[in-house]
Design a protein around this motif. Structure first.
Motif, PDB file in Angstrom:
ATOM      1  N   ARG A 146       0.835  -1.201   0.000  1.00 28.23           N
ATOM      2  CA  ARG A 146       0.000   0.000   0.000  1.00 28.23           C
ATOM      3  C   ARG A 146       0.871   1.253   0.000  1.00 28.23           C
ATOM      4  NH1 ARG A 146      -4.432  -1.072   4.610  1.00 28.23           N
ATOM      5  NH2 ARG A 146      -5.602   0.473   3.430  1.00 28.23           N
ATOM      6  N   LEU A 147       1.948   1.229   0.802  1.00 27.17           N
ATOM      7  CA  LEU A 147       2.861   2.380   0.846  1.00 27.17           C
ATOM      8  C   LEU A 147       3.617   2.515  -0.474  1.00 27.17           C
ATOM      9  CD1 LEU A 147       4.160   1.944   4.502  1.00 27.17           C
ATOM     10  CD2 LEU A 147       2.780   3.857   3.641  1.00 27.17           C
ATOM     11  N   GLY A 148       3.961   1.398  -1.086  1.00 27.21           N
ATOM     12  CA  GLY A 148       4.638   1.440  -2.388  1.00 27.21           C
ATOM     13  C   GLY A 148       3.757   2.100  -3.442  1.00 27.21           C
ATOM     14  N   ALA A 149       2.471   1.771  -3.410  1.00 27.22           N
ATOM     15  CA  ALA A 149       1.525   2.373  -4.359  1.00 27.22           C
ATOM     16  C   ALA A 149       1.376   3.869  -4.104  1.00 27.22           C
ATOM     17  CB  ALA A 149       0.171   1.673  -4.257  1.00 27.22           C
ATOM     18  N   ILE A 150       1.343   4.256  -2.833  1.00 23.15           N
ATOM     19  CA  ILE A 150       1.233   5.686  -2.490  1.00 23.15           C
ATOM     20  C   ILE A 150       2.501   6.426  -2.934  1.00 23.15           C
ATOM     21  CG2 ILE A 150       1.122   7.332  -0.556  1.00 23.15           C
ATOM     22  CD1 ILE A 150      -0.704   5.251   0.873  1.00 23.15           C
ATOM     23  N   ALA A 151       3.659   5.808  -2.731  1.00 25.97           N
ATOM     24  CA  ALA A 151       4.927   6.437  -3.142  1.00 25.97           C
ATOM     25  C   ALA A 151       4.929   6.710  -4.644  1.00 25.97           C
ATOM     26  CB  ALA A 151       6.118   5.547  -2.763  1.00 25.97           C
ATOM     27  N   GLU A 152       4.511   5.713  -5.423  1.00 28.70           N
ATOM     28  CA  GLU A 152       4.466   5.879  -6.879  1.00 28.70           C
ATOM     29  C   GLU A 152       3.530   7.015  -7.270  1.00 28.70           C
ATOM     30  OE1 GLU A 152       7.279   4.276  -8.155  1.00 28.70           O
ATOM     31  OE2 GLU A 152       5.904   4.096  -9.859  1.00 28.70           O
ATOM     32  N   ALA A 153       2.329   7.004  -6.708  1.00 31.84           N
ATOM     33  CA  ALA A 153       1.330   8.013  -7.070  1.00 31.84           C
ATOM     34  C   ALA A 153       1.770   9.407  -6.631  1.00 31.84           C
ATOM     35  CB  ALA A 153      -0.017   7.656  -6.442  1.00 31.84           C
ATOM     36  N   PHE A 154       2.323   9.506  -5.424  1.00 32.06           N
ATOM     37  CA  PHE A 154       2.710  10.822  -4.902  1.00 32.06           C
ATOM     38  C   PHE A 154       3.836  11.427  -5.742  1.00 32.06           C
ATOM     39  CE2 PHE A 154       4.879  13.631  -1.799  1.00 32.06           C
ATOM     40  CZ  PHE A 154       3.813  14.478  -1.522  1.00 32.06           C
ATOM     41  N   ASP A 155       4.831  10.617  -6.082  1.00 32.14           N
ATOM     42  CA  ASP A 155       5.926  11.126  -6.921  1.00 32.14           C
ATOM     43  C   ASP A 155       5.407  11.551  -8.292  1.00 32.14           C
ATOM     44  OD1 ASP A 155       8.327  11.488  -5.617  1.00 32.14           O
ATOM     45  OD2 ASP A 155       8.966   9.406  -5.831  1.00 32.14           O
ATOM     46  N   THR A 156       4.426  10.833  -8.815  1.00 39.89           N
ATOM     47  CA  THR A 156       3.828  11.209 -10.099  1.00 39.89           C
ATOM     48  C   THR A 156       3.144  12.573  -9.993  1.00 39.89           C
ATOM     49  OG1 THR A 156       3.506   8.889 -10.660  1.00 39.89           O
ATOM     50  CG2 THR A 156       2.201  10.492 -11.912  1.00 39.89           C
ATOM     51  N   TRP A 157       2.449  12.794  -8.870  1.00 40.76           N
ATOM     52  CA  TRP A 157       1.815  14.104  -8.662  1.00 40.76           C
ATOM     53  C   TRP A 157       2.861  15.214  -8.564  1.00 40.76           C
ATOM     54  CZ3 TRP A 157      -3.348  15.972  -7.158  1.00 40.76           C
ATOM     55  CH2 TRP A 157      -4.356  15.081  -7.550  1.00 40.76           C
ATOM     56  N   LEU A 158       3.953  14.967  -7.864  1.00 42.22           N
ATOM     57  CA  LEU A 158       5.012  15.983  -7.749  1.00 42.22           C
ATOM     58  C   LEU A 158       5.594  16.295  -9.129  1.00 42.22           C
ATOM     59  CD1 LEU A 158       6.964  14.884  -4.511  1.00 42.22           C
ATOM     60  CD2 LEU A 158       5.232  16.683  -4.737  1.00 42.22           C
ATOM     61  N   ASP A 159       5.777  15.244  -9.947  1.00 43.86           N
ATOM     62  CA  ASP A 159       6.303  15.438 -11.311  1.00 43.86           C
ATOM     63  C   ASP A 159       5.305  16.203 -12.182  1.00 43.86           C
ATOM     64  OD1 ASP A 159       8.652  14.074 -10.817  1.00 43.86           O
ATOM     65  OD2 ASP A 159       7.876  12.143 -11.516  1.00 43.86           O
ATOM     66  N   THR A 160       4.036  15.851 -12.062  1.00 38.82           N
ATOM     67  CA  THR A 160       3.011  16.398 -12.955  1.00 38.82           C
ATOM     68  C   THR A 160       2.669  17.843 -12.607  1.00 38.82           C
ATOM     69  OG1 THR A 160       2.058  14.186 -13.144  1.00 38.82           O
ATOM     70  CG2 THR A 160       0.666  16.030 -13.866  1.00 38.82           C
ATOM     71  N   TYR A 161       2.491  18.117 -11.308  1.00 36.55           N
ATOM     72  CA  TYR A 161       1.961  19.435 -10.920  1.00 36.55           C
ATOM     73  C   TYR A 161       3.028  20.393 -10.393  1.00 36.55           C
ATOM     74  CZ  TYR A 161      -2.395  16.999 -11.670  1.00 36.55           C
ATOM     75  OH  TYR A 161      -3.405  16.278 -12.245  1.00 36.55           O
ATOM     76  N   ARG A 162       4.214  19.902 -10.103  1.00 37.27           N
ATOM     77  CA  ARG A 162       5.343  20.735  -9.676  1.00 37.27           C
ATOM     78  C   ARG A 162       4.955  21.831  -8.684  1.00 37.27           C
ATOM     79  NH1 ARG A 162       9.681  19.393 -11.804  1.00 37.27           N
ATOM     80  NH2 ARG A 162       9.732  17.942 -13.556  1.00 37.27           N
TER      81      ARG A 162
END
Lengths: 198, 198
Positions: free
Chosen positions: B45-61
């Motif tokens: 579950r934490l691995g999935a959150i890590a992936e999604a959160f980093d994607t948000w940081l990349d996408t929305y800066r």
């Protein structure tokens, strides 16, 4: 099999890498205790741990990560930092498709010394002997992370012994159940799916 | 200024991005609630959150990440997952040199509704109005992450008002002290050192 043991914490985060050898022996590959200053804010401390932990995963490429399980019964101020550091290392390992196993402090002590109530000195002494080291690992808290890694290798082996007649390879055996190895079948399946995807 | 608000949790992790506008207004950029199945192990579950959160940081800066501060007084089983998810998002943001601000639930409620004891409905209603939305943000828990982001933008402004005569830019003002902005000077200095290094 290479195991990275993690003794999670904000102030001290122990990391220890071992390679398993036949006859319940193991070789120490690396050990360190990351320290972050308590004067820094929690996010900076976690950022530093994230950087260091990912560097260890890149450098030592473990097959499995074994982390000490945090309990909420301890002192509240300590437990929050420990939970945050453990959540961070769990997430960073899992996102790479690495199996993550959790072992309680008493499981670790019992595996290493035969007693779930062993003190730090006994654990350090046994870790030193098991790894064939000339002197106790340094820094002072380093033995704990190595003990978690050793515990994981042995509990995995015990789990395999309890299912005789099944001729599985080591990885499959370790995925047999959380009881012995700290890994569930779902964890293993997900880890393999991730590995295939990369 | 672009703010990413985080309502941390294992079962539901709310993420909301806003751009601040003049006159205490703000525009919603994105909102979602990450869900991970409770049947999965915590590391997955934490691995999935890590992936999604980093994607948000990349996408929305975002320029800053504002996270709801977790308290240890709540239910122990919930608090561990929340602490792990918050530790993970704090570490992932901080390692990028992003300033991370923490706000308590009552600070958020008070900022948005005028009352630290406001209920979910009042918060959602005010978030909808402040962001000029035609309908409450979806999914149901999405408003909380947006409320944290809005709270951060306003508390930063309040902090600036309390130090009149100092002609600092917004970033510097926001670094004035944890009291108003949730950011310490040390956090800001570290974040700037990281940005220069990249």
């Amino acid at each position: 099999m290479r195991i990275l043991g993690v003794d999670p914490g904000l102030t001290r985060c122990g990391l220890g890498v071992i390679d398993t050898l036949p006859a319940r022996k193991a070789k120490m590959v690396a050990v360190d205790v990351l320290r972050t200053p308590s004067a820094d804010s929690v996010d900076l401390r976690l950022g530093a741990i994230a950087e260091a932990f990912d560097t260890w995963l890149d450098t030592y490429r473990p097959d499995v990560v074994a982390i000490e399980r945090v309990f909420a019964r301890n002192d509240v101020s300590t437990i929050m930092g420990t939970a945050q550091a453990s959540g961070l290392t769990m997430g960073l390992a899992a996102r790479r498709g690495l199996p993550v196993a959790m072992h309680t402090p008493s499981e670790v002590k019992a595996a290493i010394t035969g007693s779930g109530r062993a003190d730090k000195k006994q654990v350090t002494s046994m870790v030193t002997r098991i790894l064939g080291l000339d002197a106790p690992p340094k820094p002072a808290d380093a033995a704990d992370a190595l003990a978690i890694a050793i515990c994981h290798s042995w509990r995995g082996a015990l789990s395999a012994q309890s299912t005789p007649g099944k001729n599985k390879d080591l990885t499959e055996r370790k995925a047999g159940g959380r009881q012995g190895s700290g890994l569930t079948k779902a964890q293993q399946q997900w880890a393999e799916a991730m590995r295939r995807a990369r």
